[in-house]
Design a protein around this motif. Structure first.
Motif, PDB file in Angstrom:
ATOM      1  N   ARG A 120      41.133  59.318  55.843  1.00  0.00           N
ATOM      2  CA  ARG A 120      42.210  59.886  57.047  1.00  0.00           C
ATOM      3  C   ARG A 120      40.999  60.611  58.207  1.00  0.00           C
ATOM      4  O   ARG A 120      41.520  61.541  59.255  1.00  0.00           O
ATOM      5  N   GLY A 121      39.960  61.797  57.564  1.00  0.00           N
ATOM      6  CA  GLY A 121      39.203  62.346  57.880  1.00  0.00           C
ATOM      7  C   GLY A 121      38.789  62.169  59.254  1.00  0.00           C
ATOM      8  O   GLY A 121      38.763  62.591  60.299  1.00  0.00           O
ATOM      9  N   GLU A 122      37.954  60.729  59.020  1.00  0.00           N
ATOM     10  CA  GLU A 122      37.615  59.521  60.286  1.00  0.00           C
ATOM     11  C   GLU A 122      38.799  58.984  60.604  1.00  0.00           C
ATOM     12  O   GLU A 122      38.316  58.394  61.584  1.00  0.00           O
ATOM     13  N   HIS A 123      39.658  59.096  60.009  1.00  0.00           N
ATOM     14  CA  HIS A 123      40.634  57.823  60.570  1.00  0.00           C
ATOM     15  C   HIS A 123      41.626  58.715  60.844  1.00  0.00           C
ATOM     16  O   HIS A 123      43.080  58.062  60.380  1.00  0.00           O
ATOM     17  N   PRO A 124      42.101  59.686  61.523  1.00  0.00           N
ATOM     18  CA  PRO A 124      43.640  59.950  61.595  1.00  0.00           C
ATOM     19  C   PRO A 124      44.764  60.036  62.556  1.00  0.00           C
ATOM     20  O   PRO A 124      45.637  60.138  62.019  1.00  0.00           O
ATOM     21  N   TRP A 125      44.428  58.322  62.500  1.00  0.00           N
ATOM     22  CA  TRP A 125      45.575  57.239  63.480  1.00  0.00           C
ATOM     23  C   TRP A 125      46.541  56.854  62.220  1.00  0.00           C
ATOM     24  O   TRP A 125      47.317  56.734  61.745  1.00  0.00           O
ATOM     25  N   GLN A 127      47.176  58.544  59.326  1.00  0.00           N
ATOM     26  CA  GLN A 127      48.792  59.607  59.071  1.00  0.00           C
ATOM     27  C   GLN A 127      49.792  59.080  59.949  1.00  0.00           C
ATOM     28  O   GLN A 127      50.031  59.510  61.476  1.00  0.00           O
ATOM     29  N   VAL A 153      51.899  61.626  55.684  1.00  0.00           N
ATOM     30  CA  VAL A 153      50.637  62.661  55.818  1.00  0.00           C
ATOM     31  C   VAL A 153      50.517  63.618  55.139  1.00  0.00           C
ATOM     32  O   VAL A 153      50.953  64.170  54.093  1.00  0.00           O
ATOM     33  N   GLU A 156      44.845  68.568  54.598  1.00  0.00           N
ATOM     34  CA  GLU A 156      43.702  68.596  54.438  1.00  0.00           C
ATOM     35  C   GLU A 156      42.867  68.606  53.276  1.00  0.00           C
ATOM     36  O   GLU A 156      41.967  67.913  52.848  1.00  0.00           O
ATOM     37  N   ILE A 159      42.916  64.739  51.395  1.00  0.00           N
ATOM     38  CA  ILE A 159      42.482  64.467  51.683  1.00  0.00           C
ATOM     39  C   ILE A 159      41.015  64.476  51.235  1.00  0.00           C
ATOM     40  O   ILE A 159      40.396  64.185  50.676  1.00  0.00           O
TER      41      ILE A 159
END
Length: 381
Positions: A120-125, A127, A153, A156, A159
């Motif tokens: 999810r850090g690289e793909h926040p979409w 969330q 959600v 950080e 994740i």
């Protein structure tokens, strides 16, 4: 099943993470891996869409066929190999990353059981996504239903924990029951090749964890046994967040202590240039002391105005604010927040000290039960 398999993602109605589906022991026949589970998913898609010709694009990890002995039927292995050779399965090193790349580019729905927390850090979409991911679930009639997943959600810190666990898995550094091999992780290593800097704490820009091959820490590049050169030095990262945005980062080393405040002195972290005059007047010259001792980070209030702290909640949200008692050291873990003044927060990044990593990985393993039919992970990769 072949007529449902698209040769490209652009021509497919759905994306399927084949490795995840084939290994999902809650559906279909018994055994660690079965291609018949894909057949159940395809029937569920036909029911869901009303389209007898619904098409899917399959993506699989190379490890799926690498563990071919876990298939109960050798014909399934031959069939899967034929699909790969015919371009009906895209075989990649990391199916998660490829599936997410395709899903982001095409907007196509994905059949999987994975929450993709470590991506999810690289793909926040991902969330908060409630529509794009479908999870196969068993039905009482032995068939499969496809249920939309609420991805939720994640914080950080959460994740980061999952990213760390995923990184260990890829390096073969998870032992039985998903516990980390801390005796390897907490050591520093050196490659006998003189020009190799992958593991060199002094010469390398990016220090790797060793890869375990046949139970031996091995150089990723040269394939030779690494040399143990002692305890891995610790380090943690602090972040200054003002009005919700990260404006500065600082490194804290084991055995050190730093004062954070408006103007704490030459060895401290000065915030005066980052604050408006109104807010700076509410921050003490030395507001908090942050120290690293024995592999943990501590925070102590030394201010004239008081300091609040809240811990990262287990379910993703922050806990309540609590006033720090003056002069008392309190644990300062990744995801925790320390408020010096309204809108001025000191927090920790997800990067942990080795001792904290071991605790976090053990906790994560305890929260992630191994399915009864799953084989225990091995060190060989």
């Amino acid at each position: 099943m072949e007529h449902h398999l698209a040769a490209s993602a652009e021509r497919a109605d759905y994306l399927v993470e084949l490795s995840n589906v084939v290994r999902q022991t809650s559906i279909g026949p018994r055994g660690p891996r079965s291609l018949r589970r894909l057949g159940l998913v395809l029937r569920a898609l036909m029911e869901l869409t009303g389209d007898p010709d619904v098409s899917v694009y399959l993506v699989a990890d190379t490890s799926l066929l690498g563990g071919h002995r876990e298939f109960g039927d050798p014909d399934e292995v031959r069939r899967l190999r034929r699909w790969v050779a015919d371009g009906l399965v895209e075989e990649v090193g990391d199916a998660d990353e490829r599936i997410l790349e395709l899903a982001r580019m095409t907007g196509t729905r994905v059949v999987t059981g994975d929450q993709y927390v470590d991506h999810r850090g690289e793909h926040p979409w991902i969330q908060g996504n409630t529509w794009q991911f479908l999870r196969p679930e068993p039905r009482p009639d032995q068939r499969v239903a496809l249920v939309p997943m609420d991805m939720g959600v994640r914080t950080e810190a959460e994740i980061s924990r999952r990213m760390e666990l995923s990184a260990l898995k890829k390096q073969g550094l998870l032992g039985p029951s998903r516990t980390p091999l801390t005796d390897v992780i907490m050591r520093a290593w050196s490659c006998p090749e003189p020009r190799c800097t992958l593991y060199d704490l002094h010469r390398g820009d990016r220090i790797l964890l060793p890869r375990i091959r046949r139970g031996v820490p091995t150089c990723e590049l040269h394939g030779v046994r690494l040399t143990d050169v002692g305890v891995r030095p610790a380090g943690a990262q602090l972040k200054v967040v003002i009005d919700g945005g990260c404006v500065a980062r600082y490194t804290l080393d084991e055995g050190s202590e730093a004062y954070v405040g408006r103007l704490p002195g030459p060895e401290g972290i000065a915030l005066h240039s980052l604050l408006s005059p109104e807010i700076a007047a509410r921050v003490s010259r030395r507001h908090v002391a942050v120290s690293a001792r024995g592999g943990t980070v501590l925070c102590r209030d030394v201010s004239s105005y008081g300091t609040r702290m809240r811990h990262a909640g287990r379910r993703g949200g922050p806990g309540p604010w609590e006033k720090l008692p003056p002069g008392a050291d309190r644990p300062f873990r990744p995801g925790d927040e320390v408020e010096l003044a309204p809108g001025v927060v000191l927090t920790r990044s997800g990067r942990r000290f080795p001792a904290e990593l071991a605790d976090a990985w053990r906790a994560e393993a305890a929260r992630t039960p191994v399915p009864p039919t799953a084989a225990a992970p091995t060190r060989r990769v």
